[in-house]
Design an enzyme around this catalytic site. Structure first.
Site, mmCIF file in Angstrom:
data_model
loop_
_atom_site.group_PDB
_atom_site.id
_atom_site.type_symbol
_atom_site.label_atom_id
_atom_site.label_comp_id
_atom_site.label_asym_id
_atom_site.label_seq_id
_atom_site.Cartn_x
_atom_site.Cartn_y
_atom_site.Cartn_z
ATOM 1 N N ALA A 1 -11.089 -88.290 57.927
ATOM 2 C CA ALA A 1 -12.174 -87.008 57.494
ATOM 3 C C ALA A 1 -10.446 -86.251 56.958
ATOM 4 O O ALA A 1 -10.907 -85.862 56.057
ATOM 5 C CB ALA A 1 -12.512 -86.356 59.064
ATOM 6 N N TYR A 2 -9.409 -85.976 57.036
ATOM 7 C CA TYR A 2 -9.079 -85.053 56.897
ATOM 8 C C TYR A 2 -8.779 -85.411 55.506
ATOM 9 O O TYR A 2 -8.297 -84.908 55.050
ATOM 10 C CB TYR A 2 -7.117 -85.202 58.193
ATOM 11 C CG TYR A 2 -6.116 -84.495 57.578
ATOM 12 C CD1 TYR A 2 -6.224 -82.925 57.635
ATOM 13 C CD2 TYR A 2 -5.316 -85.381 57.117
ATOM 14 C CE1 TYR A 2 -5.120 -82.692 56.477
ATOM 15 C CE2 TYR A 2 -4.188 -84.901 56.218
ATOM 16 C CZ TYR A 2 -3.823 -83.250 56.112
ATOM 17 O OH TYR A 2 -2.809 -82.876 56.015
ATOM 18 N N SER A 3 -7.690 -86.738 55.346
ATOM 19 C CA SER A 3 -7.737 -87.571 53.890
ATOM 20 C C SER A 3 -8.872 -87.571 53.469
ATOM 21 O O SER A 3 -8.293 -86.977 52.006
ATOM 22 C CB SER A 3 -7.120 -89.197 54.122
ATOM 23 O OG SER A 3 -6.088 -89.091 55.519
ATOM 24 N N THR B 1 -10.994 -84.932 52.961
ATOM 25 C CA THR B 1 -11.444 -83.854 53.149
ATOM 26 C C THR B 1 -10.252 -82.951 51.862
ATOM 27 O O THR B 1 -10.573 -82.213 50.962
ATOM 28 C CB THR B 1 -11.430 -82.845 54.006
ATOM 29 O OG1 THR B 1 -10.406 -82.829 54.802
ATOM 30 C CG2 THR B 1 -12.534 -83.140 54.807
#
Length: 331
Positions: free
Chosen positions: A154-156, A158
């Site tokens: 999710a971090y990558s 977004t």
């Protein structure tokens, strides 16, 4: 890096995630160079950063805000504008990070990550960009990260969305609006987030010690380990000073630091020579050195900006000569 003193006098910078790490260091550095600072963070320690800036003679205000909450975000915007007036620099730096394999990632964590990392910057750009265009002046920077980081789907995802968002906004407004929009990829910086969250989480996921995680994570071209936060922030501020050159591009700390002789970039003939074995080893340097065509586009854009700047200087010189000398002598 040749950043002139007081480069930001009269400008207001809004920095999300400014309570610690890269955001805090950027707030302090811009304030030292004359900017008025609005720090937005969910952490109450942002007030300490603002107080420290004011104790050093700078101007700063802190607004505590959970950027994943739309109501709080929308209430924060008029507060920010009432602090020092119009915002000239928007740094979308706040982030939410949760480490887990894709199969174990909960929808709740996904929503929290998306709301903080992608939706909040979108809403801030949506609000501040039209005002900057009206004034024909402004800089917007999205802090991004390397694509495909394991255990951080999710971090990558977004952060890649932020890169696309900056590129889209830059193409919509064109090259001559007076507003510059670009992304900045900081590398793996020695920050509290890395030390307190990323390293312990990675150690737990991979089943190794924190000491063993550090050399796996700290992959930065030109460095043996993490990037000192002051190196990263100096390069970021350098990019903001020269924002026209980086419009629609992805800036990083390595190119200006290498050019200034602060680091020496590794010379790699082919990306095939880079070892990418292990869970994370080598992916960061591969990402940085990977796409030659992208680098060429960036260089072409910077050359175009410099050429236009030289042409503008020449025109100003000619106008000055014509205004003070008889035309035959001016010719």
């Amino acid at each position: 890096l040749g950043i002139p003193p007081l480069s930001f006098v009269g400008r207001t910078a809004l920095i999300t995630g400014g309570a610690r790490g890269i955001g805090e260091a950027t707030a302090v550095t811009l304030a030292h160079l004359g900017a008025r600072i609005v720090i937005v963070d969910i952490l109450a320690s942002g007030q300490d950063v603002a107080d420290s800036i004011k104790q050093q003679g700078g101007q700063a205000e802190f607004i505590q805000c959970d950027l994943s909450d739309v109501d709080q975000l929308l209430a924060m915007i008029p507060q920010a504008e009432s602090s020092f007036g119009a915002v000239d620099i928007l740094l979308n730096n706040a982030l939410h990070l949760h480490s887990a394999p894709i199969a174990d990632f909960s929808l709740e964590e996904w929503d929290k990550t998306f709301d903080t990392n992608a939706r909040a910057p979108f809403l801030l750009i949506k609000h501040f960009l039209p005002r900057m265009l009206e004034r024909k002046h402004g800089v917007i920077v999205n802090m991004i990260a390397y694509e495909g980081s394991p255990m951080a789907a999710a971090y990558s995802g977004t952060k890649m969305a932020l890169r696309s968002l900056a590129y889209t906004a830059a193409r919509e407004i064109g090259n001559d609006s007076g507003v510059s929009v670009f992304s900045f990829i900081p590398g793996i910086v020695d920050t509290p987030l890395v030390r307190d969250v990323i390293i312990p989480n990675a150690a737990a996921v991979f089943g190794i010690t924190e000491e063993e995680v550090v050399p796996i994570i700290a992959q930065n071209p030109g460095y043996h380990g993490f990037i000192p936060v002051e190196h990263c922030v100096s390069a970021l501020v350098h990019a903001i000073v020269r924002a026209r050159e980086y419009h629609a591009q992805v800036a990083d700390p390595f190119e200006p630091l290498d050019r200034a002789g602060i680091i020496e970039m590794p010379k790699v003939e082919s990306t095939d020579e880079i070892d990418v074995s292990g869970p994370l080893l080598g992916i960061y340097i591969k990402q940085y050195l990977g796409d030659v065509s992208s680098v060429n586009r960036e260089l072409e854009h910077r050359i175009d900006v410099r050429t236009r700047e030289l042409a503008e200087e020449r025109d100003r010189s000619e106008e000055l000569l014509l205004s003070i000398l008889p035309s035959p002598i001016a010719r």
